[in-house]
Design a protein around this motif. Structure first.
Motif, PDB file in Angstrom:
ATOM      1  N   ILE A  79       0.848  -1.175   0.000  1.00  0.00           N
ATOM      2  CA  ILE A  79       0.000   0.000   0.000  1.00  0.00           C
ATOM      3  C   ILE A  79       0.889   1.232   0.000  1.00  0.00           C
ATOM      4  O   ILE A  79       1.882   1.296   0.708  1.00  0.00           O
ATOM      5  N   SER A  80       0.481   2.204  -0.782  1.00  0.00           N
ATOM      6  CA  SER A  80       1.161   3.493  -0.827  1.00  0.00           C
ATOM      7  C   SER A  80       0.176   4.560  -0.367  1.00  0.00           C
ATOM      8  O   SER A  80      -0.997   4.540  -0.743  1.00  0.00           O
ATOM      9  N   LEU A  81       0.646   5.492   0.467  1.00  0.00           N
ATOM     10  CA  LEU A  81      -0.200   6.566   0.960  1.00  0.00           C
ATOM     11  C   LEU A  81       0.270   7.904   0.410  1.00  0.00           C
ATOM     12  O   LEU A  81       1.474   8.138   0.294  1.00  0.00           O
ATOM     13  N   THR A  82      -0.684   8.765   0.090  1.00  0.00           N
ATOM     14  CA  THR A  82      -0.362  10.157  -0.237  1.00  0.00           C
ATOM     15  C   THR A  82      -1.123  11.038   0.743  1.00  0.00           C
ATOM     16  O   THR A  82      -2.291  10.787   1.043  1.00  0.00           O
ATOM     17  N   VAL A  83      -0.439  12.044   1.249  1.00  0.00           N
ATOM     18  CA  VAL A  83      -1.048  13.002   2.167  1.00  0.00           C
ATOM     19  C   VAL A  83      -0.951  14.372   1.530  1.00  0.00           C
ATOM     20  O   VAL A  83       0.134  14.817   1.159  1.00  0.00           O
ATOM     21  N   CYS A  84      -2.089  15.032   1.401  1.00  0.00           N
ATOM     22  CA  CYS A  84      -2.145  16.356   0.782  1.00  0.00           C
ATOM     23  C   CYS A  84      -2.707  17.348   1.791  1.00  0.00           C
ATOM     24  O   CYS A  84      -3.798  17.148   2.319  1.00  0.00           O
ATOM     25  N   LEU A  85      -1.948  18.397   2.067  1.00  0.00           N
ATOM     26  CA  LEU A  85      -2.397  19.457   2.964  1.00  0.00           C
ATOM     27  C   LEU A  85      -2.728  20.679   2.121  1.00  0.00           C
ATOM     28  O   LEU A  85      -1.951  21.065   1.250  1.00  0.00           O
ATOM     29  N   SER A  86      -3.867  21.294   2.396  1.00  0.00           N
ATOM     30  CA  SER A  86      -4.261  22.481   1.647  1.00  0.00           C
ATOM     31  C   SER A  86      -5.130  23.380   2.515  1.00  0.00           C
ATOM     32  O   SER A  86      -5.674  22.943   3.530  1.00  0.00           O
ATOM     33  N   THR A  87      -5.234  24.619   2.099  1.00  0.00           N
ATOM     34  CA  THR A  87      -6.130  25.532   2.802  1.00  0.00           C
ATOM     35  C   THR A  87      -7.521  25.396   2.221  1.00  0.00           C
ATOM     36  O   THR A  87      -7.696  25.190   1.024  1.00  0.00           O
ATOM     37  N   VAL A  88      -8.512  25.494   3.082  1.00  0.00           N
ATOM     38  CA  VAL A  88      -9.907  25.359   2.704  1.00  0.00           C
ATOM     39  C   VAL A  88     -10.653  26.546   3.295  1.00  0.00           C
ATOM     40  O   VAL A  88     -10.442  26.892   4.463  1.00  0.00           O
ATOM     41  N   VAL A  89     -11.505  27.180   2.503  1.00  0.00           N
ATOM     42  CA  VAL A  89     -12.306  28.286   2.997  1.00  0.00           C
ATOM     43  C   VAL A  89     -13.732  27.788   3.198  1.00  0.00           C
ATOM     44  O   VAL A  89     -14.381  27.336   2.258  1.00  0.00           O
ATOM     45  N   THR A  90     -14.185  27.822   4.452  1.00  0.00           N
ATOM     46  CA  THR A  90     -15.554  27.422   4.765  1.00  0.00           C
ATOM     47  C   THR A  90     -16.205  28.527   5.581  1.00  0.00           C
ATOM     48  O   THR A  90     -15.674  28.947   6.607  1.00  0.00           O
ATOM     49  N   LYS A  91     -17.341  28.997   5.094  1.00  0.00           N
ATOM     50  CA  LYS A  91     -18.090  30.059   5.771  1.00  0.00           C
ATOM     51  C   LYS A  91     -17.225  31.283   6.034  1.00  0.00           C
ATOM     52  O   LYS A  91     -17.315  31.914   7.090  1.00  0.00           O
ATOM     53  N   GLY A  92     -16.330  31.597   5.107  1.00  0.00           N
ATOM     54  CA  GLY A  92     -15.483  32.778   5.228  1.00  0.00           C
ATOM     55  C   GLY A  92     -14.240  32.590   6.069  1.00  0.00           C
ATOM     56  O   GLY A  92     -13.412  33.487   6.159  1.00  0.00           O
TER      57      GLY A  92
END
Length: 80
Positions: free
Chosen positions: A1-14
């Motif tokens: 099994i190979s894992l990828t982890v992606c971190l990103s900014t998310v805008v929710t309700k401003g």
């Protein structure tokens, strides 16, 4: 099994939040593309977590649960 982890900014309700996506792939298959096994997406505020270590750990636990459900064939079954 190979894992990828992606971190990103998310805008929710401003508000800006940290989103984490973890994908698991089966790289042992003979196919040119790895076979996706499971995927989870979480946000730090949605889990009331302040430290990135805790958020990644929680995402990995959620992925582990998804992999277990897929292995036992119950991923699509919703219980009341």
């Amino acid at each position: 099994i190979s894992l990828t982890v992606c971190l990103s900014t998310v805008v929710t309700k401003g508000d800006v939040d940290l989103g984490i996506r973890v994908d698991a792939f089966d790289i042992a298959s003979d196919l040119a593309e790895p076979v996706p096994l499971a995927s989870v997406r979480v946000t730090c505020s949605g889990m009331n977590l302040m430290m990135i270590r805790d958020a990644v750990t929680r995402a990995l636990y959620a992925l582990d649960m998804q992999l277990a459900l897929n292995e036992f064939g119950t991923a699509g079954i919703k219980k009341a």
